[in-house]
Design a protein around this motif. Structure first.
Motif, PDB file in Angstrom:
ATOM      1  N   LYS A 139       0.847  -1.182   0.000  1.00  0.00           N
ATOM      2  CA  LYS A 139       0.000   0.000   0.000  1.00  0.00           C
ATOM      3  C   LYS A 139       0.884   1.233   0.000  1.00  0.00           C
ATOM      4  O   LYS A 139       1.783   1.373   0.829  1.00  0.00           O
ATOM      5  CB  LYS A 139      -0.915   0.019   1.228  1.00  0.00           C
ATOM      6  CG  LYS A 139      -1.870   1.224   1.271  1.00  0.00           C
ATOM      7  CD  LYS A 139      -2.860   1.199   0.126  1.00  0.00           C
ATOM      8  CE  LYS A 139      -3.813   2.382   0.177  1.00  0.00           C
ATOM      9  NZ  LYS A 139      -4.761   2.403  -0.962  1.00  0.00           N
TER      10      LYS A 139
ATOM     11  N   ASP B  61       5.553   8.494  -4.428  1.00  0.00           N
ATOM     12  CA  ASP B  61       4.631   7.787  -3.543  1.00  0.00           C
ATOM     13  C   ASP B  61       5.382   7.301  -2.308  1.00  0.00           C
ATOM     14  O   ASP B  61       6.552   6.933  -2.379  1.00  0.00           O
ATOM     15  CB  ASP B  61       4.021   6.584  -4.263  1.00  0.00           C
ATOM     16  CG  ASP B  61       3.053   7.020  -5.355  1.00  0.00           C
ATOM     17  OD1 ASP B  61       2.660   8.206  -5.346  1.00  0.00           O
ATOM     18  OD2 ASP B  61       2.708   6.189  -6.208  1.00  0.00           O
TER      19      ASP B  61
ATOM     20  N   SER C 230      -2.549  -1.442  -2.926  1.00  0.00           N
ATOM     21  CA  SER C 230      -1.923  -0.992  -4.175  1.00  0.00           C
ATOM     22  C   SER C 230      -1.358  -2.165  -4.964  1.00  0.00           C
ATOM     23  O   SER C 230      -1.130  -2.069  -6.178  1.00  0.00           O
ATOM     24  CB  SER C 230      -0.801   0.012  -3.865  1.00  0.00           C
ATOM     25  OG  SER C 230      -1.297   1.100  -3.122  1.00  0.00           O
TER      26      SER C 230
END
Length: 644
Positions: A11, A19, A60
């Motif tokens: 994630k 990110d 993710s």
């Protein structure tokens, strides 16, 4: 097969151009009936992992299987079903709806499961009773202690069965005694066969669990079992049933109840929102009633004059003579016009202002010299006495029929019949008093008049034979245009030129009706603009409401609300506000119209207009409430829950 299987779960969240990864390939298997703790310090990723486990968020990367079903491939409806039917959440901050009572908070997941109201109320009360809150059923969250609120949260987690209980720092906001009691209740749930997963940073809390999984920096660093796994022979099936995309009647009814509760909780804002709709709907009802009343009043007055009439007047381009009468039309023209097909009668007229005197009183009035056919032409007859006849016309009789206004001015204290009135020093005997007619559309008093025979008027009062007008009454209005053309052709032949103008009352009625319709549409458009402004106010207030209630939306999603439930909830609130505003607006419009009627205005209400105004208000709520409702439905559950 394990109940929950995580494989390579990752994630990450966006942070500027890069990110930030919170979970780094988590592998974890959880059996049905386990009582386990996921322990880690703040920022270790344990809360993120809980959100993924409870289907509040999506990973993710990696795979998440629940009872063998691949969760990462489920859509919004299926995820909502998992949260509603399989999971129960116990949060550190309790996450209770502040405007709902204890039992209503507990029953919240059952609403979205379609359980009947009475059944879910009984179940919620039983669960609260088992947790020692039987005396607190109607209390709001702010009337309960922290421990009591946490027990309400536990009861809510069990409402739909709660096969998996996810407890996020369940003792974090409690004192040691309350915290110990909550942990004992969670252990008891594990004994009953529930899979209990506690998220905590406290080793003492984790020690209550049979298994402890320690997480650090987004990775599992330790997985140890203190007690053997409780055998659970039940098999969990995670196969969401096929569901209709359309809400049923029970869902709509619940949405209306919740909408009314929310609107009552913010009554001042609701009142201000209602005001815009009320003004708009009331304006539509009143303005269209005024327009219709004015139209019918004008049409009625024209009808009183006669819609089968052709009024022939001299063309103003001709030479004028005394008293402003144009030397064109003569009484013989009226006799000739009577012979035309479709002409019932032709009434010539000369008129002018005179001074009338009687009983020592003087009054300026209007004299009309006409033939006896006048009463049938206008459908205007004497209220007292008689109108003069053909014998009076032939004999040049000095007789008069007066209007009600002249009677009040000159004969207020007596009966005028048989008495004499001086018209410019010429005596006329009163033989009748006409019935009251009132004012014309342009404000002229029709009762301020004296009628005398045409022959007498031309000889004694006006001293000339030229007419002010000739009025034809036709038998069949369908052929009135043909009769008009024939009359013009006849008079042109008689006079050697076209020297008259014709006013067709039927055409005038059509023109007036069209004009009034246009004005009515204009008034309605102005009122509709105010209704539109009210709709914009609804949208604005609903956007504010969504912003203020993001946390509540997160609670509803965590308890199993689908996107359509959230959409339906806020859309229902907008429609309920608009519908209430429509009902009140129609009522206010009728009351205002009644006041205007009392004040003497011509008002005509239309039930279809009232119904249409109400439906428009409801439709405006639907249209202008859709965007805020859609915004609410698309919120991320995790982000919504974290918004306090």
């Amino acid at each position: 097969m394990a109940l929950i299987e995580l494989s390579g779960i990752r994630k990450h969240y966006p942070a500027g151009e890069q990110d930030v990864e919170v979970l780094h390939g988590i592998d974890l298997s959880i059996e049905a009936g386990e009582f386990m703790a996921i322990m880690g310090s703040s920022g270790s990723g344990k809360s993120t992992l809980m959100h993924l486990l409870g289907c509040l968020d999506q990973p993710s990367g990696g795979e998440y299987r629940f009872a063998g079903r691949l969760v990462t491939e489920m859509d919004h409806e299926q995820l909502a079903w998992l949260r509603r039917e399989m999971f129960g959440f116990v949060f550190q901050s309790y996450h209770l709806v502040g405007t709902a009572s204890a039992w209503e908070n507990v029953a919240l997941p059952a609403i979205y499961a379609g359980m009947p109201r009475e059944e879910r109320k009984q179940r919620a009360q039983r669960l609260l009773g088992e947790l020692g809150l039987g005396e607190r059923l109607e209390h709001l969250p702010n009337q309960l202690s922290g421990g009591q609120q946490q027990r309400v949260s536990i009861a809510r987690a069990l409402m739909n069965g709660g096969k998996v209980i996810l407890a996020d720092e369940p003792t974090g906001a409690l004192d040691s005694v309350s915290g110990e009691a909550v942990m004992e209740q969670l252990r008891e749930l594990a004994r009953q066969g529930h899979t209990v997963i506690v998220i905590t940073h406290d080793a003492e809390v984790a020690a209550h669990a049979d298994r402890v999984v320690e997480i650090h920096d987004g990775r599992v660093i330790d997985d140890r079992r203190h007690r053997p796994l409780h055998e659970d022979s039940s098999r969990v099936v995670a196969e969401p049933p096929a569901q209709s995309s359309l809400p049923d009647a029970a869902e709509v009814g619940e949405a209306v109840v919740m909408a009314l509760r929310s609107l009552r909780a913010n009554w001042l804002r609701t009142l201000l929102t209602l005001l815009g709709i009320v003004i708009g709907v009331g304006a539509v009802v009143v303005m269209l009633a005024i327009g219709e009343g004015a139209k019918q009043d004008v049409v009625a007055r024209i009808n009183d004059q006669g819609t089968n009439l052709l009024v022939i007047r001299p063309d103003r381009g001709q030479q004028r003579v005394a008293d402003g009468v144009i030397a064109t039309l003569v009484p013989e023209d009226a006799e000739a016009l009577k012979q035309l097909p479709n002409v019932r009668t032709a009434v010539p007229e000369i008129s002018g202002s005179v001074t009338a005197r009687a009983n020592g009183q003087d009054a300026s009035t209007n004299v009309q010299a006409v033939t006896p056919d006048f009463t049938s032409l206008r459908d205007w007859r004497p209220a007292q006495g008689i109108f003069f006849g053909e014998q009076d016309q032939k004999a040049y009789a000095p007789v008069a029929v007066i209007g009600q206004t002249v009677k009040e001015k000159l004969f207020a204290d007596g009966d005028p019949l048989g008495q004499f009135v001086m018209l410019d020093s010429i005596p006329f005997q009163v033989i009748g008093v006409m019935s009251a007619q009132g004012a014309t559309n342009w404000g002229e008093d029709q009762d301020d008049v004296v009628f005398v025979p045409l022959s007498t008027g031309t000889l004694r009062l006006f001293g000339q034979n030229y007419l002010r007008s000739i009025t034809l009454a036709v038998d069949d209005v369908a052929y009135i245009d043909d009769t008009e053309q024939a009359a013009v052709e006849l008079l042109t032949q008689r006079h050697g030129q076209k020297d008259v103008r014709v006013f067709n009352m039927a055409s005038l009625l059509d023109m007036v009706s069209q004009t009034q319709n246009t004005l009515t549409v204009l008034l309605g458009s102005i009122a509709a603009i105010s209704l539109l402004v009210g709709g914009i106010g609804v949208m604005n207030i609903m956007l504010v409401s969504v912003t203020e209630r993001i946390h509540e939306i997160g609670i509803r999603m965590a308890t199993g609300a689908r996107q359509r439930n959230i959409l339906q909830q806020f859309l229902t609130e907008a429609v309920v506000v608009s519908a209430l505003g429509g009902i009140i607006g129609v009522t206010v419009g009728v009351l205002v119209g009644g006041l205007l009627i009392w004040l003497g205005m011509a008002i005509v209400f239309s039930v279809p207009v009232m119904v249409a105004a109400f439906l428009c208000a409801t439709l405006i709520g639907l249209l202008f409430g859709f965007a805020p409702a859609l915004k609410a439905a698309r919120l991320n559950p995790v982000e919504a829950l974290s918004n306090d």
